[in-house]
Scaffold this motif. Structure first.
Motif, PDB file in Angstrom:
ATOM      1  N   ASP A  68      -9.012   0.768  -1.867  1.00 21.67           N
ATOM      2  CA  ASP A  68      -8.562   1.926  -1.055  1.00 21.67           C
ATOM      3  C   ASP A  68      -9.468   2.221  -0.177  1.00 21.67           C
ATOM      4  OD1 ASP A  68      -6.748   2.523  -3.161  1.00 21.67           O
ATOM      5  OD2 ASP A  68      -8.096   3.771  -4.259  1.00 21.67           O
ATOM      6  N   VAL A  69      -8.773   2.667   1.192  1.00 19.44           N
ATOM      7  CA  VAL A  69      -9.434   2.916   2.775  1.00 19.44           C
ATOM      8  C   VAL A  69      -9.181   4.254   2.927  1.00 19.44           C
ATOM      9  CG1 VAL A  69      -9.762   2.253   4.642  1.00 19.44           C
ATOM     10  CG2 VAL A  69      -9.100   0.490   3.054  1.00 19.44           C
ATOM     11  N   PHE A  70     -10.392   5.104   2.952  1.00 18.45           N
ATOM     12  CA  PHE A  70     -10.346   6.543   3.532  1.00 18.45           C
ATOM     13  C   PHE A  70     -11.131   6.692   4.956  1.00 18.45           C
ATOM     14  CE2 PHE A  70     -10.206   6.116  -1.226  1.00 18.45           C
ATOM     15  CZ  PHE A  70      -9.131   6.762  -1.379  1.00 18.45           C
ATOM     16  N   TRP A  71     -10.512   7.572   5.657  1.00 17.16           N
ATOM     17  CA  TRP A  71     -11.220   7.615   6.977  1.00 17.16           C
ATOM     18  C   TRP A  71     -10.651   8.942   7.474  1.00 17.16           C
ATOM     19  CZ3 TRP A  71      -9.943   7.554  12.182  1.00 17.16           C
ATOM     20  CH2 TRP A  71     -11.094   7.497  13.209  1.00 17.16           C
ATOM     21  N   ILE A  96      -6.885   9.342   6.981  1.00 20.64           N
ATOM     22  CA  ILE A  96      -5.865   8.390   6.350  1.00 20.64           C
ATOM     23  C   ILE A  96      -6.394   8.063   5.187  1.00 20.64           C
ATOM     24  CG2 ILE A  96      -6.821   6.537   7.758  1.00 20.64           C
ATOM     25  CD1 ILE A  96      -4.123   5.055   7.665  1.00 20.64           C
ATOM     26  N   GLY A  97      -5.492   8.094   4.291  1.00 24.97           N
ATOM     27  CA  GLY A  97      -5.788   7.501   2.836  1.00 24.97           C
ATOM     28  C   GLY A  97      -4.866   6.428   2.603  1.00 24.97           C
ATOM     29  N   ALA A  98      -5.396   4.893   2.424  1.00 25.30           N
ATOM     30  CA  ALA A  98      -4.433   3.902   2.182  1.00 25.30           C
ATOM     31  C   ALA A  98      -4.844   3.481   0.834  1.00 25.30           C
ATOM     32  CB  ALA A  98      -5.082   2.920   3.452  1.00 25.30           C
ATOM     33  N   TYR A  99      -3.864   3.596   0.257  1.00 23.79           N
ATOM     34  CA  TYR A  99      -4.225   3.175  -1.394  1.00 23.79           C
ATOM     35  C   TYR A  99      -3.566   1.753  -1.681  1.00 23.79           C
ATOM     36  CZ  TYR A  99      -4.956   7.998  -1.536  1.00 23.79           C
ATOM     37  OH  TYR A  99      -5.616   9.386  -1.315  1.00 23.79           O
ATOM     38  N   TRP A 100      -4.241   0.637  -1.685  1.00 20.72           N
ATOM     39  CA  TRP A 100      -3.601  -0.791  -1.658  1.00 20.72           C
ATOM     40  C   TRP A 100      -3.853  -1.015  -2.994  1.00 20.72           C
ATOM     41  CZ3 TRP A 100      -2.161  -3.439   2.556  1.00 20.72           C
ATOM     42  CH2 TRP A 100      -2.378  -2.700   3.984  1.00 20.72           C
ATOM     43  N   TYR A 101      -2.547  -1.748  -3.514  1.00 16.59           N
ATOM     44  CA  TYR A 101      -2.332  -2.207  -4.762  1.00 16.59           C
ATOM     45  C   TYR A 101      -3.231  -3.478  -4.888  1.00 16.59           C
ATOM     46  CZ  TYR A 101       1.652   1.040  -4.873  1.00 16.59           C
ATOM     47  OH  TYR A 101       2.148   2.113  -4.886  1.00 16.59           O
ATOM     48  N   PRO A 102      -3.448  -4.068  -6.235  1.00 11.49           N
ATOM     49  CA  PRO A 102      -4.593  -4.872  -6.524  1.00 11.49           C
ATOM     50  C   PRO A 102      -4.146  -6.294  -5.784  1.00 11.49           C
ATOM     51  CG  PRO A 102      -4.092  -3.586  -8.487  1.00 11.49           C
ATOM     52  CD  PRO A 102      -3.057  -3.154  -7.394  1.00 11.49           C
ATOM     53  N   ARG A 103      -5.190  -7.085  -5.216  1.00 14.38           N
ATOM     54  CA  ARG A 103      -5.239  -8.381  -4.874  1.00 14.38           C
ATOM     55  C   ARG A 103      -6.352  -9.159  -5.453  1.00 14.38           C
ATOM     56  NH1 ARG A 103      -6.998  -9.633   0.907  1.00 14.38           N
ATOM     57  NH2 ARG A 103      -5.106  -8.565   1.716  1.00 14.38           N
ATOM     58  N   SER A 148      -5.544  -0.270   7.882  1.00 12.62           N
ATOM     59  CA  SER A 148      -5.661   1.010   7.505  1.00 12.62           C
ATOM     60  C   SER A 148      -6.627   1.745   8.886  1.00 12.62           C
ATOM     61  CB  SER A 148      -6.534   1.567   6.494  1.00 12.62           C
ATOM     62  OG  SER A 148      -5.895   0.760   5.159  1.00 12.62           O
ATOM     63  N   ILE A 149      -7.412   1.393   9.221  1.00  8.65           N
ATOM     64  CA  ILE A 149      -8.252   1.872  10.449  1.00  8.65           C
ATOM     65  C   ILE A 149      -7.508   1.746  11.784  1.00  8.65           C
ATOM     66  CG2 ILE A 149     -10.232   2.133  11.864  1.00  8.65           C
ATOM     67  CD1 ILE A 149     -10.623   3.144   8.659  1.00  8.65           C
ATOM     68  N   TYR A 150      -6.880   0.770  11.766  1.00 12.80           N
ATOM     69  CA  TYR A 150      -6.051   0.461  13.024  1.00 12.80           C
ATOM     70  C   TYR A 150      -4.898   1.328  13.169  1.00 12.80           C
ATOM     71  CZ  TYR A 150      -3.289  -1.822  16.538  1.00 12.80           C
ATOM     72  OH  TYR A 150      -2.509  -2.112  17.766  1.00 12.80           O
ATOM     73  N   ILE A 151      -4.272   1.871  12.194  1.00 16.85           N
ATOM     74  CA  ILE A 151      -3.029   2.826  12.140  1.00 16.85           C
ATOM     75  C   ILE A 151      -3.599   4.018  12.559  1.00 16.85           C
ATOM     76  CG2 ILE A 151      -1.620   4.059  10.603  1.00 16.85           C
ATOM     77  CD1 ILE A 151      -1.288   1.385   8.899  1.00 16.85           C
ATOM     78  N   ALA A 152      -4.791   4.653  12.062  1.00 13.98           N
ATOM     79  CA  ALA A 152      -5.383   5.922  12.096  1.00 13.98           C
ATOM     80  C   ALA A 152      -5.842   5.886  13.743  1.00 13.98           C
ATOM     81  CB  ALA A 152      -6.645   6.094  11.458  1.00 13.98           C
ATOM     82  N   ALA A 182       0.856  -1.021  -0.068  1.00 11.92           N
ATOM     83  CA  ALA A 182      -0.007   0.069  -0.039  1.00 11.92           C
ATOM     84  C   ALA A 182       0.856   1.152  -0.068  1.00 11.92           C
ATOM     85  CB  ALA A 182      -1.140   0.014   1.074  1.00 11.92           C
ATOM     86  N   HIS A 183       0.315   2.187  -0.560  1.00 10.86           N
ATOM     87  CA  HIS A 183       0.820   3.615  -0.423  1.00 10.86           C
ATOM     88  C   HIS A 183      -0.142   4.350   0.496  1.00 10.86           C
ATOM     89  CE1 HIS A 183       2.423   7.367  -2.602  1.00 10.86           C
ATOM     90  NE2 HIS A 183       1.957   7.701  -1.386  1.00 10.86           N
ATOM     91  N   ILE A 184       0.389   4.797   1.610  1.00 15.10           N
ATOM     92  CA  ILE A 184      -0.431   5.255   2.886  1.00 15.10           C
ATOM     93  C   ILE A 184       0.028   6.650   3.179  1.00 15.10           C
ATOM     94  CG2 ILE A 184      -1.012   4.910   5.340  1.00 15.10           C
ATOM     95  CD1 ILE A 184      -0.982   2.083   5.123  1.00 15.10           C
ATOM     96  N   VAL A 185      -1.136   7.574   3.148  1.00 15.76           N
ATOM     97  CA  VAL A 185      -0.800   8.842   3.492  1.00 15.76           C
ATOM     98  C   VAL A 185      -1.659   9.352   4.624  1.00 15.76           C
ATOM     99  CG1 VAL A 185      -0.976  11.449   2.473  1.00 15.76           C
ATOM    100  CG2 VAL A 185      -0.521   9.276   1.000  1.00 15.76           C
ATOM    101  N   ILE A 186      -0.940   9.895   5.525  1.00 15.08           N
ATOM    102  CA  ILE A 186      -1.693  10.378   7.060  1.00 15.08           C
ATOM    103  C   ILE A 186      -1.379  11.951   6.854  1.00 15.08           C
ATOM    104  CG2 ILE A 186      -1.617  10.251   9.297  1.00 15.08           C
ATOM    105  CD1 ILE A 186      -0.270   7.338   8.811  1.00 15.08           C
ATOM    106  N   ASP A 187      -2.708  12.565   7.201  1.00 13.62           N
ATOM    107  CA  ASP A 187      -2.465  14.089   7.438  1.00 13.62           C
ATOM    108  C   ASP A 187      -3.184  14.094   8.817  1.00 13.62           C
ATOM    109  OD1 ASP A 187      -1.773  14.801   4.953  1.00 13.62           O
ATOM    110  OD2 ASP A 187      -3.555  14.419   4.174  1.00 13.62           O
ATOM    111  N   TYR A 188      -2.524  15.094   9.661  1.00 17.15           N
ATOM    112  CA  TYR A 188      -2.990  15.337  10.971  1.00 17.15           C
ATOM    113  C   TYR A 188      -2.766  16.831  11.283  1.00 17.15           C
ATOM    114  CZ  TYR A 188       1.032  14.537  13.792  1.00 17.15           C
ATOM    115  OH  TYR A 188       2.449  14.560  14.284  1.00 17.15           O
TER     116      TYR A 188
END
Length: 154
Positions: free
Chosen positions: A128-131, A115-122, A97-101, A61-67
């Motif tokens: 992609d997970v956004f919260w 958090i924006g978690a951009y997961w590569y295909p499985r 993703s949500i655990y990290i946040a 994943a490519h994870i981006v966290i803004d706070y």
């Protein structure tokens, strides 16, 4: 002058063990030096890895966290080691993703976090997970996370 007391940190400037599971990873914090000023802190982890809980195969994943800090900032080395603790951890994308946040919220009690978690295909499907914790404060410059949606060969 900002408070930069780092005397209670255990990892910064020294060798540190990598936890074998995220629940055991130690996240550390330092005082935010500009309390009363709303600004965005961004962490980008373009090479995040965990394991599929069903197959044991790696997920990427490519994870981006803004706070927006309140009283605390996350110490970046402890965040990096926290991310490393997922490398042999089996969990679904949404759970990681949500655990990290939630761990960061518990540690920092920020004014706002997303958090924006951009997961590569499985299995041919990217997930992609956004919260976020709510609306960001008025007047804060909040740049786009800058991660393109997955296109494959298209």
């Amino acid at each position: 002058m900002p408070n930069t007391d780092v005397s209670g940190l255990s990892m910064l400037g020294s060798s540190a063990e990598i936890a074998t599971k995220p629940e055991d990873a130690v996240l550390e914090r330092v005082p935010a030096g500009h309390q009363g000023t709303d600004y965005v802190v961004r962490f980008t982890a373009p090479e995040f890895t965990s394991l599929c809980p069903m197959t044991g195969q790696p997920d990427f994943a490519h994870i981006v966290i803004d706070y927006i800090p309140n009283e605390w900032l996350v110490e970046s080395k402890s965040l990096k080691l926290f991310f490393f603790s997922f490398r042999n951890h089996g969990a679904f994308h949404e759970d990681c993703s949500i655990y990290i946040a939630k761990r960061l919220i518990e540690l920092l009690d920020p004014k706002w976090l997303r958090i924006g978690a951009y997961w590569y295909p499985r299995g041919g499907i990217p997930i992609d997970v956004f919260w976020q914790t709510g609306k960001p404060p008025e007047g804060v410059w909040l740049p786009d996370q800058g991660v393109a949606t997955y296109r494959g060969r298209g």
